[in-house]
Design an enzyme around this catalytic site. Structure first.
Site, short mmCIF file in Angstrom:
data_model
loop_
_atom_site.label_atom_id
_atom_site.label_comp_id
_atom_site.label_asym_id
_atom_site.label_seq_id
_atom_site.Cartn_x
_atom_site.Cartn_y
_atom_site.Cartn_z
N VAL A 89 41.85 101.14 -19.04
CA VAL A 89 40.74 101.21 -18.64
C VAL A 89 40.22 99.79 -18.03
O VAL A 89 39.16 99.55 -18.32
CB VAL A 89 39.54 102.16 -19.56
CG1 VAL A 89 39.12 102.89 -18.86
CG2 VAL A 89 41.17 103.60 -20.24
N PRO A 90 39.24 100.06 -16.91
CA PRO A 90 38.35 99.18 -16.31
C PRO A 90 36.92 99.34 -16.56
O PRO A 90 36.99 100.55 -16.55
CB PRO A 90 38.77 99.72 -14.58
CG PRO A 90 38.86 100.86 -14.08
CD PRO A 90 39.42 101.31 -15.67
N GLU A 128 37.84 93.76 0.25
CA GLU A 128 37.07 95.12 -0.78
C GLU A 128 35.97 94.53 -1.95
O GLU A 128 35.85 93.09 -2.39
CB GLU A 128 38.23 94.91 -1.82
CG GLU A 128 37.38 96.33 -2.85
CD GLU A 128 38.46 96.77 -4.14
OE1 GLU A 128 38.73 98.02 -3.86
OE2 GLU A 128 39.25 96.15 -3.97
N GLY A 151 42.20 95.75 -11.28
CA GLY A 151 42.71 94.67 -10.46
C GLY A 151 44.10 94.43 -10.52
O GLY A 151 44.99 94.59 -11.33
N THR A 177 34.32 99.25 -14.01
CA THR A 177 34.24 99.98 -12.95
C THR A 177 33.74 101.47 -12.99
O THR A 177 32.85 101.57 -12.97
CB THR A 177 35.14 99.69 -11.72
OG1 THR A 177 35.49 100.42 -11.46
CG2 THR A 177 33.98 98.07 -10.62
N ASN A 178 34.73 101.82 -13.32
CA ASN A 178 34.60 103.53 -13.74
C ASN A 178 35.09 103.94 -15.53
O ASN A 178 36.52 104.85 -15.31
CB ASN A 178 35.45 104.29 -12.73
CG ASN A 178 35.29 104.23 -11.74
OD1 ASN A 178 34.55 104.16 -10.75
ND2 ASN A 178 36.23 103.27 -10.63
N LEU A 233 45.01 106.41 -8.87
CA LEU A 233 45.19 107.20 -6.63
C LEU A 233 46.41 105.20 -6.80
O LEU A 233 45.82 104.20 -6.52
CB LEU A 233 44.44 106.88 -6.08
CG LEU A 233 42.43 107.66 -6.24
CD1 LEU A 233 41.86 106.85 -4.85
CD2 LEU A 233 43.36 108.93 -6.63
N CYS A 248 37.29 102.37 -5.81
CA CYS A 248 38.29 101.86 -5.01
C CYS A 248 38.67 102.60 -3.91
O CYS A 248 39.05 101.27 -3.11
CB CYS A 248 39.89 101.46 -5.93
SG CYS A 248 40.46 102.82 -6.40
#
Length: 475
Positions: free
Chosen positions: A116-117, A341, A200, A119-120, A420, A251
């Site tokens: 799990v990142p 990005e 990442g 960012t979200n 995704l 992303c």
């Protein structure tokens, strides 16, 4: 060396978790589709109810994004996801074709490792818990260290709701001693059946190199093309809505705007009219230096920060309420920081002579860190849209919609997902929006329809055999 060391403690914790997860999965395999659907429904309700609490925790702990949009993401990962996955058949007989004398049985993959990142964090934890339960899989989360507490809390909420509805204990677990050694153990232990990796490029690469089957999704460098027939005010509004959503940490958010020379001035004027700021060369040098920290790598210090905050950090002055910072970038690559990005409300801007050259530039941008992910086109010319669809190396091409919301299935009919796939061109095992169907195997059952043919009695087989033998003689 003793178990007092953090790395060994992390490994030991993971091994204990895997043992518990295997027991939970075996119990879950006894649940019916109806029971699983009842459990998933309760989980969605719990996720929805805790959306605000989890959003506030995530922003406080990580410093990324904003509470308002993280609430929406948590709600999307619960109720919107539920609407999409509830009708799916995932266990038992999932499909029958009497006319073809075939049947398919859903078989859960087993124990899933969920990376799990930061960012979200909470929305991804809710999402992965829900799809794992729908597939009767147990899941162990490896949280990003900077988001450990909010991910742990999301897991607790999902666990409590699931168990109250009849799920086995330990279906959802989170590492409390995150360490590279523990994560490596999670990704290589034979007790884990699948890795579901979101984050990442290096982490996704490690997942695919682990020896365990993996579904990994990496970064995106999404171009947005505004073609000459586009509704320009709407296109600009869509891009802003996407790029400012949670301060650009999804992303799938746009990273560059590409348009045509004949409408470039109109597009620039519209961005400025809607509250965006175009940087001068001097300002862009300051912001560009802030975006990276050497070697073309993104500076995590600007991730998920607002446009005004980034401007302040760079020491430049922008109008109050500025939504997005844009710069007319001169090229693509390491020397051009706005072309990468950026995971923030910053955009590169390009103008090309025609859509053919714009198409080529979009591919160049995708090759710079976005292969296989997503692309947006704003156009009313169906022929151009079709040409883009045929040529772009992406898994999602979004038409006249905000990219962040469109790619995850919030404003489109794509499967609602926060994981995704980027397809083989992007180094991923799938090009889909990941769903519970990716966490099950399908057992095929087929009835015999005819008797086996005796090759010696079949004149066609004899004829072909003779031809082959004659050809061999003539060699």
């Amino acid at each position: 060396m003793t178990l007092q060391h953090t790395d060994l403690q992390s490994i030991a914790e993971v091994r204990d978790m895997i043992a518990r997860a295997k027991c939970a999965h075996r119990e879950a395999m006894e649940l019916s589709q109806q029971q699983i659907d009842q459990i998933v429904t309760r989980m969605a309700e719990a996720g929805w109810a805790a959306a605000e609490e989890l959003a506030a925790m995530a922003v406080e702990e990580t410093g990324f994004g904003n509470v308002k949009d993280k609430i929406l993401k948590n709600q999307f990962a619960s109720r919107k996801l539920l609407e999409a996955i509830l009708p799916m058949k995932t266990v038992g007989v999932i499909r029958e074709c009497p006319e073809q004398k075939t049947m398919e049985v859903g078989v859960p993959v087993g124990v899933v490792a969920g990376l799990v990142p930061s960012t979200n964090p909470t929305s991804t934890a809710i999402f992965k818990s829900m799809i794992a339960m729908k597939a009767a899989c147990s899941i162990i989360f490896s949280p990003h260290p900077s988001a450990q507490n909010c991910i742990l809390r999301a897991c607790e909420i999902m666990s409590q709701a699931a168990e109250a509805a009849g799920a086995p204990k330990n279906m959802f677990q989170t590492m409390t001693r995150p360490h590279m050694a523990g994560t490596r153990e999670l990704m290589t232990n034979p007790g884990v059946n699948l890795i579901l990796a979101t984050g990442g490029k290096d982490m996704v690469k490690a997942a695919y190199s682990s020896g365990i089957p993996a579904l990994g999704v990496g970064p995106g460098n999404v171009p947005a093309f505004i073609e000459r027939t586009a509704d320009i005010p709407r296109a600009v509004a869509d891009i802003i809505a996407s790029k400012t959503f949670d301060n650009g940490v999804i992303c799938a958010s746009e990273q560059a705007v590409v348009t045509e020379d004949c409408i470039a001035e109109l597009v620039i004027a519209e961005f400025m009219c809607q509250g965006c700021h175009f940087l001068s060369d001097e300002e862009s040098a300051r912001v560009g230096a802030l975006l990276t920290r050497g070697g073309g790598k993104l500076n995590p210090g600007i991730v998920g920060k607002s446009a005004e905050r980034i401007a302040n950090m760079a020491g430049i002055s922008v109008p109050a309420g500025t939504k997005v910072l844009l710069y007319a970038e001169k090229g693509v690559g390491v020397k051009y920081p706005f072309s990468m990005e950026k995971l923030s409300p910053t955009l590169a801007f390009y103008a090309e002579e025609n859509w053919h050259k714009a198409c080529a530039l979009c591919i160049e941008l995708l090759n710079y860190g976005g292969l296989g992910h997503s692309l947006v086109i704003h156009s009313r010319d169906e022929a151009v849209i079709r040409e883009f669809a045929l040529k772009k190396p992406v898994s999602r091409m979004l038409v006249n919609t905000p990219s962040s919301q469109g790619a995850i299935g919030a404003t489109t009919n794509l499967t609602p997902s926060l994981t995704l796939g980027c397809g083989s061109v992007g180094g991923s095992a799938t090009s889909d929006n990941v769903s519970p169907l990716h966490l099950i195997n399908t057992r095929k059952v087929a009835w015999g329809l005819s008797e086996p043919t005796d090759p010696e009695a079949d004149p066609e087989v004899e004829r072909i055999t003779k031809l082959v033998l004659d050809a061999l003689k003539n060699l």
